[in-house]
Design a protein around this motif. Structure first.
Motif, PDB file in Angstrom:
ATOM      1  N   MET A 160       0.743  -0.968   0.020  1.00 41.12           N
ATOM      2  CA  MET A 160       0.110   0.146  -0.100  1.00 41.12           C
ATOM      3  C   MET A 160       0.841   1.155   0.098  1.00 41.12           C
ATOM      4  SD  MET A 160      -2.842  -0.963   2.691  1.00 41.12           S
ATOM      5  CE  MET A 160      -2.611  -2.768   3.269  1.00 41.12           C
ATOM      6  N   THR A 161       0.640   2.191  -0.774  1.00 42.87           N
ATOM      7  CA  THR A 161       1.156   3.303  -0.614  1.00 42.87           C
ATOM      8  C   THR A 161       0.363   4.665  -0.555  1.00 42.87           C
ATOM      9  OG1 THR A 161       1.152   3.455  -3.176  1.00 42.87           O
ATOM     10  CG2 THR A 161       3.003   2.381  -2.271  1.00 42.87           C
ATOM     11  N   ILE A 162       1.087   5.690  -0.177  1.00 42.61           N
ATOM     12  CA  ILE A 162       0.570   7.271  -0.380  1.00 42.61           C
ATOM     13  C   ILE A 162       1.310   7.902  -1.142  1.00 42.61           C
ATOM     14  CG2 ILE A 162      -0.148   9.199   1.044  1.00 42.61           C
ATOM     15  CD1 ILE A 162      -0.283   7.305   3.668  1.00 42.61           C
ATOM     16  N   GLU A 163       0.657   8.749  -2.145  1.00 45.37           N
ATOM     17  CA  GLU A 163       1.551   9.471  -2.798  1.00 45.37           C
ATOM     18  C   GLU A 163       0.974  10.894  -2.709  1.00 45.37           C
ATOM     19  OE1 GLU A 163       2.112  10.149  -7.723  1.00 45.37           O
ATOM     20  OE2 GLU A 163       2.161   7.979  -6.904  1.00 45.37           O
ATOM     21  N   GLY A 164       1.881  11.767  -2.606  1.00 45.83           N
ATOM     22  CA  GLY A 164       1.262  13.205  -2.452  1.00 45.83           C
ATOM     23  C   GLY A 164       2.649  14.230  -2.750  1.00 45.83           C
ATOM     24  N   LYS A 165       2.480  15.396  -2.329  1.00 45.94           N
ATOM     25  CA  LYS A 165       3.185  16.470  -2.402  1.00 45.94           C
ATOM     26  C   LYS A 165       3.186  17.433  -1.209  1.00 45.94           C
ATOM     27  CE  LYS A 165       4.856  20.309  -5.505  1.00 45.94           C
ATOM     28  NZ  LYS A 165       4.669  20.906  -6.700  1.00 45.94           N
ATOM     29  N   GLY A 166       4.418  17.702  -0.762  1.00 46.55           N
ATOM     30  CA  GLY A 166       4.567  18.848   0.341  1.00 46.55           C
ATOM     31  C   GLY A 166       5.197  18.273   1.569  1.00 46.55           C
ATOM     32  N   GLU A 167       5.071  19.148   2.455  1.00 48.78           N
ATOM     33  CA  GLU A 167       5.583  18.758   4.144  1.00 48.78           C
ATOM     34  C   GLU A 167       5.049  17.505   4.523  1.00 48.78           C
ATOM     35  OE1 GLU A 167       7.749  18.843   6.736  1.00 48.78           O
ATOM     36  OE2 GLU A 167       7.977  20.768   5.905  1.00 48.78           O
ATOM     37  N   PRO A 168       5.862  16.679   4.873  1.00 46.38           N
ATOM     38  CA  PRO A 168       5.321  15.680   5.573  1.00 46.38           C
ATOM     39  C   PRO A 168       4.453  15.712   6.975  1.00 46.38           C
ATOM     40  CG  PRO A 168       7.791  15.367   5.567  1.00 46.38           C
ATOM     41  CD  PRO A 168       7.162  16.660   4.555  1.00 46.38           C
ATOM     42  N   GLU A 200       2.426  18.049   7.607  1.00 42.79           N
ATOM     43  CA  GLU A 200       0.994  18.641   7.195  1.00 42.79           C
ATOM     44  C   GLU A 200      -0.001  17.667   7.483  1.00 42.79           C
ATOM     45  OE1 GLU A 200       1.069  20.435   3.424  1.00 42.79           O
ATOM     46  OE2 GLU A 200       2.421  21.943   4.010  1.00 42.79           O
ATOM     47  N   GLU A 201      -1.052  18.212   7.820  1.00 43.00           N
ATOM     48  CA  GLU A 201      -2.201  17.268   8.409  1.00 43.00           C
ATOM     49  C   GLU A 201      -2.635  16.419   7.296  1.00 43.00           C
ATOM     50  OE1 GLU A 201      -6.465  17.772  10.249  1.00 43.00           O
ATOM     51  OE2 GLU A 201      -5.555  19.547   9.902  1.00 43.00           O
ATOM     52  N   VAL A 202      -2.377  16.940   5.939  1.00 43.04           N
ATOM     53  CA  VAL A 202      -3.036  15.722   4.851  1.00 43.04           C
ATOM     54  C   VAL A 202      -1.865  14.721   4.960  1.00 43.04           C
ATOM     55  CG1 VAL A 202      -2.580  15.529   2.335  1.00 43.04           C
ATOM     56  CG2 VAL A 202      -4.142  17.286   3.335  1.00 43.04           C
ATOM     57  N   PHE A 203      -0.714  14.569   5.153  1.00 48.97           N
ATOM     58  CA  PHE A 203       0.210  13.543   5.203  1.00 48.97           C
ATOM     59  C   PHE A 203       0.028  12.686   6.496  1.00 48.97           C
ATOM     60  CE2 PHE A 203       3.931  11.393   6.414  1.00 48.97           C
ATOM     61  CZ  PHE A 203       4.281  10.560   5.406  1.00 48.97           C
ATOM     62  N   ILE A 204      -0.276  13.363   7.702  1.00 46.65           N
ATOM     63  CA  ILE A 204      -0.480  12.685   8.860  1.00 46.65           C
ATOM     64  C   ILE A 204      -1.972  11.735   8.877  1.00 46.65           C
ATOM     65  CG2 ILE A 204      -1.208  12.792  11.057  1.00 46.65           C
ATOM     66  CD1 ILE A 204       0.934  15.573  11.058  1.00 46.65           C
ATOM     67  N   LYS A 205      -2.871  12.506   8.212  1.00 46.13           N
ATOM     68  CA  LYS A 205      -4.200  11.622   8.259  1.00 46.13           C
ATOM     69  C   LYS A 205      -4.075  10.678   7.151  1.00 46.13           C
ATOM     70  CE  LYS A 205      -7.376  14.800   9.962  1.00 46.13           C
ATOM     71  NZ  LYS A 205      -7.725  14.469  11.317  1.00 46.13           N
ATOM     72  N   ALA A 206      -3.327  10.700   6.163  1.00 50.76           N
ATOM     73  CA  ALA A 206      -3.128   9.436   5.200  1.00 50.76           C
ATOM     74  C   ALA A 206      -2.350   8.370   6.056  1.00 50.76           C
ATOM     75  CB  ALA A 206      -2.380   9.935   4.104  1.00 50.76           C
ATOM     76  N   VAL A 207      -1.454   8.508   6.582  1.00 53.30           N
ATOM     77  CA  VAL A 207      -0.747   7.695   7.579  1.00 53.30           C
ATOM     78  C   VAL A 207      -1.738   7.233   8.398  1.00 53.30           C
ATOM     79  CG1 VAL A 207       1.145   7.219   8.943  1.00 53.30           C
ATOM     80  CG2 VAL A 207       1.580   8.570   6.986  1.00 53.30           C
ATOM     81  N   GLU A 208      -2.362   7.626   9.279  1.00 52.12           N
ATOM     82  CA  GLU A 208      -3.254   7.197  10.366  1.00 52.12           C
ATOM     83  C   GLU A 208      -4.436   6.311   9.542  1.00 52.12           C
ATOM     84  OE1 GLU A 208      -4.849  10.804  11.736  1.00 52.12           O
ATOM     85  OE2 GLU A 208      -3.252  10.921  13.234  1.00 52.12           O
ATOM     86  N   ALA A 209      -4.736   6.653   8.279  1.00 49.09           N
ATOM     87  CA  ALA A 209      -5.670   5.626   7.572  1.00 49.09           C
ATOM     88  C   ALA A 209      -5.068   4.406   7.036  1.00 49.09           C
ATOM     89  CB  ALA A 209      -6.343   6.397   6.386  1.00 49.09           C
ATOM     90  N   LEU A 210      -3.742   4.687   6.728  1.00 43.65           N
ATOM     91  CA  LEU A 210      -2.912   3.401   6.029  1.00 43.65           C
ATOM     92  C   LEU A 210      -2.922   2.295   7.271  1.00 43.65           C
ATOM     93  CD1 LEU A 210      -1.533   2.742   3.646  1.00 43.65           C
ATOM     94  CD2 LEU A 210       0.594   3.523   4.581  1.00 43.65           C
ATOM     95  N   TYR A 211      -2.243   2.347   8.368  1.00 42.57           N
ATOM     96  CA  TYR A 211      -2.161   1.310   9.405  1.00 42.57           C
ATOM     97  C   TYR A 211      -3.325   0.483   9.802  1.00 42.57           C
ATOM     98  CZ  TYR A 211       2.860   1.725   9.723  1.00 42.57           C
ATOM     99  OH  TYR A 211       4.305   1.794   9.436  1.00 42.57           O
ATOM    100  N   PRO A 212      -4.481   1.073   9.997  1.00 39.15           N
ATOM    101  CA  PRO A 212      -5.699   0.204  10.135  1.00 39.15           C
ATOM    102  C   PRO A 212      -6.108  -0.414   8.905  1.00 39.15           C
ATOM    103  CG  PRO A 212      -6.108   2.366  11.010  1.00 39.15           C
ATOM    104  CD  PRO A 212      -4.913   2.423  10.289  1.00 39.15           C
TER     105      PRO A 212
END
Length: 63
Positions: free
Chosen positions: A1-9, A11-23
């Motif tokens: 599974m991967t998350i792709e994006g752009k910007g500061e890691p 930032e809330e967008v990245f944090i929320k994506a990682v929080e969704a990835l692990y469950p």
């Protein structure tokens, strides 16, 4: 599974994506475990790159 994006890691967008990835990863693991096909969920790995002629460490993280 991967998350792709752009910007500061940080930032809330990245944090929320990682929080969704692990469950999700552990949900898949539990389904597989019930079928006798257990595996270890690997540690988070980040791959970073820049699209600039500048050295990577000179490019602001938000870019």
């Amino acid at each position: 599974m991967t998350i792709e994006g752009k910007g500061e890691p940080a930032e809330e967008v990245f944090i929320k994506a990682v929080e969704a990835l692990y469950p999700l990863a552990f949900g898949v693991k539990n389904i597989c475990k019930k079928q006798g096909k257990d595996f270890a969920v690997p540690k988070l790995e980040g791959l970073w790159w820049v699209e600039s002629d500048k050295p990577a460490l000179e490019v602001p993280r938000k870019e």
